[in-house]
Write a protein that holds these residues in place. Structure first.
Motif, PDB file in Angstrom:
ATOM      1  N   SER A  64      34.707  -1.831  68.254  1.00 32.78           N
ATOM      2  CA  SER A  64      34.072  -0.816  69.101  1.00 32.78           C
ATOM      3  C   SER A  64      35.046  -0.255  70.152  1.00 32.78           C
ATOM      4  O   SER A  64      35.146   1.076  70.155  1.00 32.78           O
ATOM      5  N   CYS A  65      35.857  -0.851  70.700  1.00 33.69           N
ATOM      6  CA  CYS A  65      36.841  -0.448  71.658  1.00 33.69           C
ATOM      7  C   CYS A  65      38.072   0.343  70.974  1.00 33.69           C
ATOM      8  O   CYS A  65      38.290   1.480  71.593  1.00 33.69           O
ATOM      9  N   THR A  66      38.372  -0.107  69.872  1.00 32.07           N
ATOM     10  CA  THR A  66      39.367   0.343  69.129  1.00 32.07           C
ATOM     11  C   THR A  66      38.968   1.919  68.754  1.00 32.07           C
ATOM     12  O   THR A  66      39.591   2.798  68.469  1.00 32.07           O
ATOM     13  N   CYS A  67      37.681   1.723  67.913  1.00 24.02           N
ATOM     14  CA  CYS A  67      37.205   3.147  67.582  1.00 24.02           C
ATOM     15  C   CYS A  67      36.773   4.077  68.646  1.00 24.02           C
ATOM     16  O   CYS A  67      37.270   5.252  68.398  1.00 24.02           O
ATOM     17  N   PHE A  68      36.573   3.666  69.838  1.00 22.53           N
ATOM     18  CA  PHE A  68      36.236   4.384  71.159  1.00 22.53           C
ATOM     19  C   PHE A  68      37.614   5.196  71.484  1.00 22.53           C
ATOM     20  O   PHE A  68      37.674   6.454  71.670  1.00 22.53           O
ATOM     21  N   PHE A  76      28.738   6.476  69.590  1.00 25.78           N
ATOM     22  CA  PHE A  76      29.060   7.331  70.642  1.00 25.78           C
ATOM     23  C   PHE A  76      29.261   8.667  70.174  1.00 25.78           C
ATOM     24  O   PHE A  76      29.682   9.130  69.538  1.00 25.78           O
ATOM     25  N   SER A  77      28.579   9.632  71.359  1.00 22.63           N
ATOM     26  CA  SER A  77      28.672  11.117  70.980  1.00 22.63           C
ATOM     27  C   SER A  77      28.587  11.751  72.667  1.00 22.63           C
ATOM     28  O   SER A  77      27.791  11.154  73.422  1.00 22.63           O
ATOM     29  N   ILE A  78      29.395  12.759  72.701  1.00 20.01           N
ATOM     30  CA  ILE A  78      29.564  13.479  73.880  1.00 20.01           C
ATOM     31  C   ILE A  78      29.211  15.079  73.747  1.00 20.01           C
ATOM     32  O   ILE A  78      30.037  15.600  72.626  1.00 20.01           O
ATOM     33  N   ILE A 111      26.354  11.307  75.812  1.00 18.73           N
ATOM     34  CA  ILE A 111      26.832  11.852  77.221  1.00 18.73           C
ATOM     35  C   ILE A 111      26.595  13.380  76.955  1.00 18.73           C
ATOM     36  O   ILE A 111      27.181  14.054  75.967  1.00 18.73           O
ATOM     37  N   ILE A 112      25.719  14.027  77.549  1.00 25.35           N
ATOM     38  CA  ILE A 112      25.549  15.295  77.837  1.00 25.35           C
ATOM     39  C   ILE A 112      26.381  16.158  78.920  1.00 25.35           C
ATOM     40  O   ILE A 112      25.776  15.836  80.116  1.00 25.35           O
ATOM     41  N   ASN A 113      27.703  16.576  78.695  1.00 26.13           N
ATOM     42  CA  ASN A 113      28.288  17.390  79.842  1.00 26.13           C
ATOM     43  C   ASN A 113      27.825  18.489  80.209  1.00 26.13           C
ATOM     44  O   ASN A 113      27.295  19.353  79.456  1.00 26.13           O
TER      45      ASN A 113
END
Length: 302
Positions: A64-68, A76-78, A111-113
């Motif tokens: 997970s961390c490697t992909c992030f 995950f999506s921003i 995350i919605i910036n």
């Protein structure tokens, strides 16, 4: 969970760290505060640790961390990372995706910036998901203007209010990290507690020093010299920042010379006209003359 190299808001960082360690994570958050104070950076760090399947440490190398870290995480999506307007189609895409279960993590994070840039229709579209989110989903809204976010949205999110970065920390960051060669008190004020603003203004820091001196000369030089030197503010691309800086400089001098305070109204009038798409050069021409006239009333009569 670590927040290395992220300045300020220690209490919030500790709170989020405890939420991770105690596995007490809300389904929805609303990060509020001035632009450029680290809300998005902290949100992404928080998201990385929510999704982590292992140690939740900075050096974790789980899948997970490697992909992030490689910006290739399927859970995950921003949205709106660049801060544009957010349309209903973008939110509909989220509401369709949230029902899909995680792929490599136990959770999913969205995350919605600049969520205050959602249209009313987009906010209403998001509302259903906030009311009944899947148990594995966390949504983080980031905003610098909570007044335009619907109360129904705010009531369903845990609001976390970020503080502006202190002048002491911001000054140290500007000099040691950004490399400001000369940082005046007016420059520091113009940052408004925002690292983002300090970064943005760095490229033109020498120009702002010149502008500061030009403001001081308004009551000392004749109109011809002022007009010649005023070319420094004829910068259409950065005019909003320049006008803001003029106000900071004028207000500072007005503490000793009250007449400078009257010039601020002319800067505000210029800003209003430019936002209404008035002719750029004519607006700046008028601003320069009006400020000089305000400070040299006797010379004008003669």
């Amino acid at each position: 969970m670590e927040f290395k190299n992220i300045i300020g808001n220690k209490d919030i960082k500790e709170y989020l760290k405890h939420a991770i360690e105690s596995d007490n994570i809300s389904h929805s958050y609303l990060f509020l505060g001035t632009d450029g104070i680290g809300k998005k950076i902290i949100a992404k760090k928080f998201a990385k640790n929510i999704l982590c399947n292992n140690t939740k440490e900075e050096t974790c190398t789980c899948k997970s961390c490697t992909c992030f870290i490689s910006d290739n995480h399927p859970d995950f999506s921003i949205i709106n990372e660049e801060g544009s307007n957010i349309k209903i189609e973008q939110i509909r895409n989220i509401t369709e995706k949230v029902i899909e279960k995680p792929i490599i993590s136990d959770k999913k994070v969205y995350i919605i910036n600049d969520s205050d840039k959602m249209t009313k229709e987009a906010q209403n579209c998001l509302l259903k998901t906030l009311e009944e989110p899947p148990e594995y989903v966390t949504i983080i809204l980031i905003s610098s203007n909570e007044n335009v976010i619907l109360n129904t949205i705010k009531s369903r999110c845990m609001s976390i209010k970020f503080k502006n970065i202190s002048d002491e920390n911001l000054s140290k960051f500007a000099v040691e990290i950004l490399g400001y060669e000369e940082l005046t008190p007016n420059m520091l004020k113009s940052f408004g507690g925002s690292i983002g603003k300090a970064i943005k203004l760095k490229e033109n820091s020498n120009k702002y020093l010149t502008i500061e001196n030009w403001v001081k000369d308004l009551s000392k030089k004749d109109i011809i010299d002022i007009i010649v030197d005023a070319k420094i503010i004829y910068d259409k691309e950065n005019i909003n920042d320049i006008l803001d800086y003029l106000i900071v400089c004028l207000f500072d001098i007005s503490k000793e010379k009250m007449e400078y305070l009257n010039c601020i109204k002319h800067v505000n009038e210029c800003s209003t006209k430019l936002k209404a798409n008035a002719n750029f050069d004519m607006c700046i021409d008028n601003l320069v003359f009006k400020m000089w006239e305000e400070l040299n009333e006797g010379s004008c009569r003669n």
